[in-house]
Structure formats: C-alpha cells, structure tokens
Design a protein around this motif. Sequence first.
Motif, mmCIF file in Angstrom:
data_model
loop_
_atom_site.group_PDB
_atom_site.id
_atom_site.type_symbol
_atom_site.label_atom_id
_atom_site.label_comp_id
_atom_site.label_asym_id
_atom_site.label_seq_id
_atom_site.Cartn_x
_atom_site.Cartn_y
_atom_site.Cartn_z
ATOM 1 N N VAL A 231 -6.455 -13.955 -22.797
ATOM 2 C CA VAL A 231 -5.069 -14.373 -22.629
ATOM 3 C C VAL A 231 -4.657 -13.955 -21.218
ATOM 4 O O VAL A 231 -5.057 -12.894 -20.735
ATOM 5 C CB VAL A 231 -4.146 -13.779 -23.729
ATOM 6 C CG1 VAL A 231 -4.097 -12.278 -23.681
ATOM 7 C CG2 VAL A 231 -2.763 -14.369 -23.665
ATOM 8 N N PHE A 232 -3.920 -14.811 -20.540
ATOM 9 C CA PHE A 232 -3.524 -14.564 -19.157
ATOM 10 C C PHE A 232 -2.022 -14.337 -19.098
ATOM 11 O O PHE A 232 -1.252 -15.148 -19.613
ATOM 12 C CB PHE A 232 -3.953 -15.745 -18.281
ATOM 13 C CG PHE A 232 -5.435 -15.980 -18.352
ATOM 14 C CD1 PHE A 232 -6.296 -15.285 -17.524
ATOM 15 C CD2 PHE A 232 -5.979 -16.847 -19.298
ATOM 16 C CE1 PHE A 232 -7.677 -15.462 -17.604
ATOM 17 C CE2 PHE A 232 -7.348 -17.040 -19.384
ATOM 18 C CZ PHE A 232 -8.195 -16.341 -18.544
ATOM 19 N N LEU A 233 -1.628 -13.228 -18.494
ATOM 20 C CA LEU A 233 -0.227 -12.813 -18.463
ATOM 21 C C LEU A 233 0.240 -12.616 -17.035
ATOM 22 O O LEU A 233 -0.524 -12.157 -16.183
ATOM 23 C CB LEU A 233 -0.047 -11.485 -19.212
ATOM 24 C CG LEU A 233 -0.612 -11.379 -20.622
ATOM 25 C CD1 LEU A 233 -0.425 -9.966 -21.148
ATOM 26 C CD2 LEU A 233 0.045 -12.392 -21.538
ATOM 27 N N THR B 291 3.356 -9.823 -11.046
ATOM 28 C CA THR B 291 3.582 -11.248 -10.835
ATOM 29 C C THR B 291 2.282 -12.020 -10.616
ATOM 30 O O THR B 291 2.297 -13.241 -10.603
ATOM 31 C CB THR B 291 4.520 -11.472 -9.630
ATOM 32 O OG1 THR B 291 3.951 -10.855 -8.481
ATOM 33 C CG2 THR B 291 5.898 -10.894 -9.911
ATOM 34 N N SER B 292 1.186 -11.315 -10.443
ATOM 35 C CA SER B 292 -0.127 -11.963 -10.367
ATOM 36 C C SER B 292 -0.712 -12.045 -11.773
ATOM 37 O O SER B 292 -0.506 -11.149 -12.597
ATOM 38 C CB SER B 292 -1.083 -11.151 -9.487
ATOM 39 O OG SER B 292 -0.592 -11.083 -8.181
ATOM 40 N N VAL B 293 -1.464 -13.091 -12.027
ATOM 41 C CA VAL B 293 -2.049 -13.295 -13.347
ATOM 42 C C VAL B 293 -3.071 -12.193 -13.645
ATOM 43 O O VAL B 293 -3.910 -11.876 -12.809
ATOM 44 C CB VAL B 293 -2.726 -14.684 -13.432
ATOM 45 C CG1 VAL B 293 -3.460 -14.851 -14.751
ATOM 46 C CG2 VAL B 293 -1.695 -15.790 -13.264
ATOM 47 N N GLN B 294 -2.958 -11.621 -14.843
ATOM 48 C CA GLN B 294 -3.896 -10.610 -15.311
ATOM 49 C C GLN B 294 -4.507 -11.086 -16.623
ATOM 50 O O GLN B 294 -3.820 -11.677 -17.458
ATOM 51 C CB GLN B 294 -3.198 -9.270 -15.546
ATOM 52 C CG GLN B 294 -2.729 -8.599 -14.275
ATOM 53 C CD GLN B 294 -1.961 -7.330 -14.599
ATOM 54 O OE1 GLN B 294 -0.733 -7.329 -14.565
ATOM 55 N NE2 GLN B 294 -2.670 -6.270 -14.930
ATOM 56 N N LEU C 299 7.940 -13.190 -19.379
ATOM 57 C CA LEU C 299 6.488 -13.062 -19.346
ATOM 58 C C LEU C 299 5.859 -14.394 -19.702
ATOM 59 O O LEU C 299 6.159 -14.976 -20.744
ATOM 60 C CB LEU C 299 6.014 -11.991 -20.338
ATOM 61 C CG LEU C 299 4.521 -11.702 -20.310
ATOM 62 C CD1 LEU C 299 4.132 -10.994 -19.006
ATOM 63 C CD2 LEU C 299 4.119 -10.854 -21.503
ATOM 64 N N GLU C 300 4.979 -14.869 -18.826
ATOM 65 C CA GLU C 300 4.216 -16.086 -19.102
ATOM 66 C C GLU C 300 2.928 -15.685 -19.807
ATOM 67 O O GLU C 300 2.235 -14.760 -19.384
ATOM 68 C CB GLU C 300 3.897 -16.833 -17.818
ATOM 69 C CG GLU C 300 3.157 -18.128 -18.064
ATOM 70 C CD GLU C 300 2.863 -18.886 -16.791
ATOM 71 O OE1 GLU C 300 3.041 -20.113 -16.806
ATOM 72 O OE2 GLU C 300 2.460 -18.262 -15.783
ATOM 73 N N TRP D 294 3.456 -3.279 -20.733
ATOM 74 C CA TRP D 294 4.491 -4.023 -20.017
ATOM 75 C C TRP D 294 4.644 -3.531 -18.577
ATOM 76 O O TRP D 294 4.827 -4.332 -17.659
ATOM 77 C CB TRP D 294 5.812 -3.919 -20.771
ATOM 78 C CG TRP D 294 6.957 -4.566 -20.061
ATOM 79 C CD1 TRP D 294 7.922 -3.944 -19.329
ATOM 80 C CD2 TRP D 294 7.236 -5.965 -19.987
ATOM 81 N NE1 TRP D 294 8.792 -4.879 -18.815
ATOM 82 C CE2 TRP D 294 8.394 -6.126 -19.203
ATOM 83 C CE3 TRP D 294 6.629 -7.097 -20.506
ATOM 84 C CZ2 TRP D 294 8.955 -7.366 -18.926
ATOM 85 C CZ3 TRP D 294 7.178 -8.333 -20.237
ATOM 86 C CH2 TRP D 294 8.327 -8.463 -19.454
ATOM 87 N N ASN D 295 4.545 -2.235 -18.361
ATOM 88 C CA ASN D 295 4.800 -1.656 -17.041
ATOM 89 C C ASN D 295 3.706 -1.941 -16.022
ATOM 90 O O ASN D 295 3.946 -1.824 -14.821
ATOM 91 C CB ASN D 295 5.023 -0.145 -17.163
ATOM 92 C CG ASN D 295 6.249 0.157 -18.002
ATOM 93 O OD1 ASN D 295 7.271 -0.506 -17.906
ATOM 94 N ND2 ASN D 295 6.127 1.151 -18.871
#
Length: 181
Positions: free
Chosen positions: A134-136, A110-113, A143-144, A105-106
């Motif tokens: 999966v893109f987070l 805000t950029s897609v990973q 969390l998207e 989580w840490n």
Amino acid sequence: MKRILLLSVILFLSCFYTFSQNKKITRTGTVQFEASVPSFEEVNAKNESVTCILNIKTGEIASLVLMKGFRFKIALMEEHFNENYLESDKYPKATFNGKIQDFNWNTIGTSVQEFMMNGKLGLHGKSKEINTPVFLRKIGNDLEIITKFSLNYDDFNIEIPNILTKKISKIVNVKADFLVK
C-alpha cells in the motif's frame, strides 16, 4: 444533580471528540478492476463512491464497496456483472478489514512511502486473506492511500459461463485509491 449530568455530557462529548480525531474517512474513494483478455472486449469497471476508514493511531483500515456502484463502458456488461456473476442483490457489498503494518502517522510525509497491508476481503459471500503493498502520502492533513492487487474469481465462487471464460481473465486486477480526511 444538574452538575453531574452536565459533567457526564461534557465527558461523553470529549471522549467522542478524541475518538473521532483518530479516524480519517472518505466516502468518495475509487475502486477499479480490470479482467480483460487480448483480442476481446475490454472488461473493466470503476466505482467512485467507496467508503474507507483509517485509524491513524493503529493503522487499522476498513473499506466498503457497493457492488451496484461499478460502472462499465457497456451497459450490458454492467447488467451481467450485477445479475449473473456477482449476484449483487444477494451479495450487495464487498468489504475489507485489515491493518497497515508499521503504520506511524508522524513518519509519513509528502513523498510516497510503501507499507504492507494485510486483512480479509469479503466478496460474494466468501472471504480471503489479502497481503499487498500500500502506498501512502500526506496531502495537507489528509492521507492518500493507493493499493493494487490481483484476485482469482474462483476464490469467491463467482461462476462465469463456459462460453465467456475465454473472454474474461480469471485473474482480476484491482486498484483502490482513497483520500481520507
């Protein structure tokens, strides 16, 4: 005695609060699928009331899709989907239980990973291992989660009448999009 009871209630509530802080959930996620074949009617549907739960400490993820929640452009397709192919009264839901690998989580910003997610998809009374990217990305404190993968309907013993096999792709493309809060 009252002190012990009060202390027990406080301890229980604090454990529940701590446990719930580790979970993010949505009941308004989206799952779409597409199984179109060129030169025939479009075969796709969307379900916008999908539940997803993510444990932000472990990366464990679970999702539940009610099959009758899929909406098609053509009502007759929706009827055939539920009554004949997916047998939604007999198999009312699809489930996914898995884990996002190397989830932390840490380190998510805000950029897609991109991460890898693996787990079991349960559909039509069968289950299959799924390994997919999966893109987070964080949006505020939410969390998207976005993923795309393909399935073969034969893997789930979904029978399509011979007359329609040329009109429906054997490979079904699935996209899931969740904003867990």
